[in-house]
Design an enzyme around this catalytic site. Sequence first.
Site, mmCIF file in Angstrom:
data_model
loop_
_atom_site.group_PDB
_atom_site.id
_atom_site.type_symbol
_atom_site.label_atom_id
_atom_site.label_comp_id
_atom_site.label_asym_id
_atom_site.label_seq_id
_atom_site.Cartn_x
_atom_site.Cartn_y
_atom_site.Cartn_z
ATOM 1 N N CYS A 72 0.852 -1.202 0.000
ATOM 2 C CA CYS A 72 0.000 0.000 0.000
ATOM 3 C C CYS A 72 0.882 1.246 0.000
ATOM 4 O O CYS A 72 1.802 1.357 0.807
ATOM 5 C CB CYS A 72 -0.892 -0.017 1.237
ATOM 6 S SG CYS A 72 -1.865 1.479 1.395
ATOM 7 N N CYS A 81 -3.922 0.819 8.746
ATOM 8 C CA CYS A 81 -3.082 -0.379 8.936
ATOM 9 C C CYS A 81 -1.804 -0.042 9.690
ATOM 10 O O CYS A 81 -1.236 1.024 9.521
ATOM 11 C CB CYS A 81 -2.688 -0.956 7.584
ATOM 12 S SG CYS A 81 -4.069 -1.598 6.659
ATOM 13 N N CYS A 159 -8.331 1.837 -0.824
ATOM 14 C CA CYS A 159 -7.836 1.234 0.419
ATOM 15 C C CYS A 159 -7.942 -0.280 0.293
ATOM 16 O O CYS A 159 -9.014 -0.803 -0.007
ATOM 17 C CB CYS A 159 -8.648 1.743 1.602
ATOM 18 S SG CYS A 159 -8.374 0.768 3.090
ATOM 19 N N GLN A 283 -20.678 -5.610 12.686
ATOM 20 C CA GLN A 283 -19.287 -6.043 12.584
ATOM 21 C C GLN A 283 -18.753 -5.719 11.193
ATOM 22 O O GLN A 283 -19.415 -5.991 10.195
ATOM 23 C CB GLN A 283 -19.178 -7.547 12.859
ATOM 24 C CG GLN A 283 -19.635 -7.970 14.250
ATOM 25 C CD GLN A 283 -18.661 -7.559 15.349
ATOM 26 O OE1 GLN A 283 -17.560 -7.090 15.093
ATOM 27 N NE2 GLN A 283 -19.075 -7.726 16.589
ATOM 28 N N ASP A 381 -21.045 -7.919 24.863
ATOM 29 C CA ASP A 381 -20.156 -7.508 23.758
ATOM 30 C C ASP A 381 -20.016 -5.990 23.813
ATOM 31 O O ASP A 381 -20.535 -5.273 22.964
ATOM 32 C CB ASP A 381 -20.768 -7.978 22.427
ATOM 33 C CG ASP A 381 -19.876 -7.664 21.245
ATOM 34 O OD1 ASP A 381 -18.736 -7.211 21.446
ATOM 35 O OD2 ASP A 381 -20.328 -7.875 20.102
ATOM 36 N N CYS A 408 -13.473 -6.325 21.778
ATOM 37 C CA CYS A 408 -12.475 -5.880 20.789
ATOM 38 C C CYS A 408 -11.282 -5.267 21.507
ATOM 39 O O CYS A 408 -10.424 -4.653 20.877
ATOM 40 C CB CYS A 408 -13.109 -4.893 19.807
ATOM 41 S SG CYS A 408 -13.859 -3.488 20.611
HETATM 42 N N1 SAH Z 1 -23.160 -7.376 19.708
HETATM 43 C C1 SAH Z 1 -23.278 -6.459 18.619
HETATM 44 C C2 SAH Z 1 -22.772 -5.047 18.942
HETATM 45 C C3 SAH Z 1 -21.418 -4.961 19.598
HETATM 46 S S1 SAH Z 1 -20.674 -3.363 19.597
HETATM 47 C C4 SAH Z 1 -22.633 -6.998 17.361
HETATM 48 O O1 SAH Z 1 -21.857 -7.952 17.405
HETATM 49 O O2 SAH Z 1 -22.932 -6.481 16.289
HETATM 50 C C5 SAH Z 1 -21.156 -2.685 21.109
HETATM 51 C C6 SAH Z 1 -22.565 -2.155 21.140
HETATM 52 O O3 SAH Z 1 -22.773 -1.608 22.450
HETATM 53 C C7 SAH Z 1 -22.866 -1.043 20.167
HETATM 54 O O4 SAH Z 1 -24.006 -1.375 19.427
HETATM 55 C C8 SAH Z 1 -23.121 0.179 21.048
HETATM 56 O O5 SAH Z 1 -24.094 1.054 20.523
HETATM 57 C C9 SAH Z 1 -23.607 -0.471 22.322
HETATM 58 N N2 SAH Z 1 -23.426 0.314 23.559
HETATM 59 C C10 SAH Z 1 -22.428 1.168 23.856
HETATM 60 N N3 SAH Z 1 -22.583 1.636 25.112
HETATM 61 C C11 SAH Z 1 -23.705 1.070 25.623
HETATM 62 C C12 SAH Z 1 -24.373 1.158 26.865
HETATM 63 N N4 SAH Z 1 -23.918 1.927 27.829
HETATM 64 N N5 SAH Z 1 -25.477 0.431 27.044
HETATM 65 C C13 SAH Z 1 -25.967 -0.378 26.059
HETATM 66 N N6 SAH Z 1 -25.369 -0.497 24.847
HETATM 67 C C14 SAH Z 1 -24.248 0.206 24.628
#
Ligand code: SAH
Length: 454
Positions: A72, A81, A159, A283, A381, A408
Amino acid sequence: MLNKNEIYQTEITDITEDGSGVGRIDGMCVFVPKTAVGDICDVRIVKVLKSYAYGKLEKLITPSPDRCDSDCDVFGRCGGCTLRHMTYESELRLKESIVHNNLFRIGKLTDCKLLPIDATGASTRYRNKAQFPVAMNKNGLAVGFYAKHSHDVINTVDCALQPTLFSDIVALIRAFITENSISIYDESSHSGLLRHIFLRSSANCESISLCLVINGEKLPHCDKLISTVISDFPQVKSICLNVNREKTNVIMGKKCITVHGDEYITDTLCGLKFNISPLSFYQVNHDGAELLYGKAVEFAELTGNETVLDLYCGAGTIGLSVAHKAKSVIGVEIIPQAIENAKQNALQNGITNAEFMCADASKAVTVLHQQGVKPDVIIVDPPRKGCDVSVLTALVQFAPKRIVMVSCNSATLARDMAYLCENGYKAVKAQPVDMFPRTMHVEAVALLQRDINS
Ligand code: SAH
């Protein structure tokens, strides 16, 4: 003592979590971007601090076997990256060791089994989303990416992480901006209209969502833009304007105005159809997400009798992909558009045992607790900062058999796992998943089990 601007020879022996190589010169740690473990190189010192220094790779004397040629042109200048100079195998080893270090050093989770990192195989063109900043700089209109650690916008042609189609759409919008004298947002004076171009695609780019982030409510010549875009790119099924009038680094504002098609596009993931609006999290790596969710489902060990709580559920993707294996699913998410998507997603997939709640996770857990909800399995998550202590406390109070954590950020994951382990849970296993090849980001899934002895 090292001197600024002087050149020293060193061997790179480690890599930091932000991707800089680490060498030792005169007993001092020197951080050198774009180097690999095993490189012997000349380094020019650019900054000296009390106990460490920053350097720039001046000349490679003996390259590390982990090295490969970057493919790149803007690698090193772009903030995207970090690892294009390393073979993918060495990148995977590095990421595995980052997760390992965080779990063992931060979390002290010595009994947790760390499984080998999983990767989808595709290390280019895997992203389904891009947010291009737009700026007027001294050379004119710039649409592309932020330079590392700055808000200077550098033009990008293509990209390697994104579909090539994104570059073609951006080229069309560039022409539209110039031909119609669309004003460009200026951060320092908080004036001008167009801030960002957001693009998201379904797998294989069958449907594309285009969203222009503007410091206002109206885009001049919007009809002209719509007709040109949809005639040149019939894949663009949704066009929105996102209103962001705030003086902020946050890219998207809270309001979206649909100007063509629906607000959302639909993608197929884990065999289900998902509507996703621009403001909903989704995602960025489709195949990586299937791998990740597969691990989460495996760790959840559902038999069909469980009540599952899916905290931070986005558009309901994880909860709905496990719904057929559970008695019921409750999803919690703070973004209203994502919850709207999640409800439609349950409906369009004929899933009747899932409900969704739009609330802050820490408030939602209190409400659910008061309602007497007793989840058997909780999947969390959260965003990079991890779970608030109030959420972790509630998880312990719910006392589910299993907690599956998807994250993450393995540093906050390790911290949150450690909290649960101090409060009656046992960290059974963790699995890193490489969702973001060529960047320093790495995802991980972990299983915690209620410790019957505690
Ligand atoms: N599990 C989903 C989203 C994960 S990302 C997936 O795999 O697609 C994390 C998510 O948490 C996001 O959608 C974000 O909007 C939400 N989030 C962030 N802070 C939060 C909070 N205080 N309470 C509830 N949700 C929240």
